[in-house]
Design a protein around this motif. Structure first.
Motif, mmCIF file in Angstrom:
data_model
loop_
_atom_site.group_PDB
_atom_site.id
_atom_site.type_symbol
_atom_site.label_atom_id
_atom_site.label_comp_id
_atom_site.label_asym_id
_atom_site.label_seq_id
_atom_site.Cartn_x
_atom_site.Cartn_y
_atom_site.Cartn_z
ATOM 1 N N LEU A 108 -2.107 -3.889 -2.185
ATOM 2 C CA LEU A 108 -1.044 -3.031 -1.672
ATOM 3 C C LEU A 108 0.244 -3.416 -2.380
ATOM 4 O O LEU A 108 0.596 -4.594 -2.440
ATOM 5 N N TYR A 109 0.919 -2.424 -2.918
ATOM 6 C CA TYR A 109 2.214 -2.641 -3.570
ATOM 7 C C TYR A 109 3.262 -1.953 -2.704
ATOM 8 O O TYR A 109 3.210 -0.740 -2.496
ATOM 9 N N GLU A 110 4.196 -2.735 -2.190
ATOM 10 C CA GLU A 110 5.226 -2.196 -1.312
ATOM 11 C C GLU A 110 6.579 -2.314 -1.993
ATOM 12 O O GLU A 110 6.914 -3.356 -2.552
ATOM 13 N N GLU A 111 7.328 -1.235 -1.960
ATOM 14 C CA GLU A 111 8.646 -1.264 -2.592
ATOM 15 C C GLU A 111 9.661 -0.517 -1.733
ATOM 16 O O GLU A 111 9.315 0.325 -0.910
ATOM 17 N N GLN A 115 11.050 3.271 2.033
ATOM 18 C CA GLN A 115 9.974 2.324 1.830
ATOM 19 C C GLN A 115 8.766 3.091 1.330
ATOM 20 O O GLN A 115 8.436 4.152 1.855
ATOM 21 N N LYS A 155 4.657 2.577 0.131
ATOM 22 C CA LYS A 155 3.480 1.720 0.025
ATOM 23 C C LYS A 155 2.459 2.398 -0.873
ATOM 24 O O LYS A 155 2.109 3.557 -0.645
ATOM 25 N N SER A 156 1.984 1.677 -1.875
ATOM 26 C CA SER A 156 0.955 2.180 -2.787
ATOM 27 C C SER A 156 -0.310 1.359 -2.559
ATOM 28 O O SER A 156 -0.338 0.161 -2.843
ATOM 29 N N TYR A 157 -1.320 2.002 -2.029
ATOM 30 C CA TYR A 157 -2.600 1.341 -1.802
ATOM 31 C C TYR A 157 -3.413 1.461 -3.091
ATOM 32 O O TYR A 157 -3.582 2.551 -3.623
ATOM 33 N N ARG A 174 6.589 -0.288 -11.067
ATOM 34 C CA ARG A 174 5.378 -0.463 -10.262
ATOM 35 C C ARG A 174 4.140 -0.384 -11.143
ATOM 36 O O ARG A 174 3.256 -1.229 -11.072
#
Length: 116
Positions: A25-28, A41, A43-45, A99
């Protein structure tokens, strides 16, 4: 899972998507342009999967086609170099390139290192 398969098919023309597994999971947090909000916010799963080598037709949106987007196979090292060069030299880079570059580096370091 259905959303992942649909998006992968639409964006890349991937066929016979199989062996899907969670990768991370990439959260930015990004500046946001709408009134009343300063930050959003996202979230990239992230997943790994196998697909057939031959890509089928994509279903890109008009703006994606106008931006020259198209699905191609590219060596991960070449993709990383391209992104790093773009970050270094272009003032027209999108916000997602950071990302995408982070994830490409992670793929190189964690997935490709394991397969050697």
């Amino acid at each position: 899972m259905e959303g992942l398969i649909r998006e992968l098919t639409e964006e890349t023309g991937a066929q016979n998507i199989r062996n899907v597994e969670a990768f991370g999971l990439y959260e930015e947090f990004r500046p946001w342009y709408k009134d009343g909000f300063d930050v959003m916010q996202m979230k990239s799963y992230c997943y790994t999967c196998e697909i057939d080598e031959e890509l089928g037709e994509t279903s890109l949106e008009d703006y994606e086609v106008k931006n020259g987007m198209k699905a191609v196979w590219i060596n991960v090292h070449d993709a990383i170099k391209h992104n790093l060069d773009t970050i270094k030299s272009s003032d027209k880079k999108g916000m997602s390139i950071d990302r995408e570059t982070f994830l490409l580096l992670l793929i190189r370091d964690e997935l490709l290192a394991v397969s050697k």
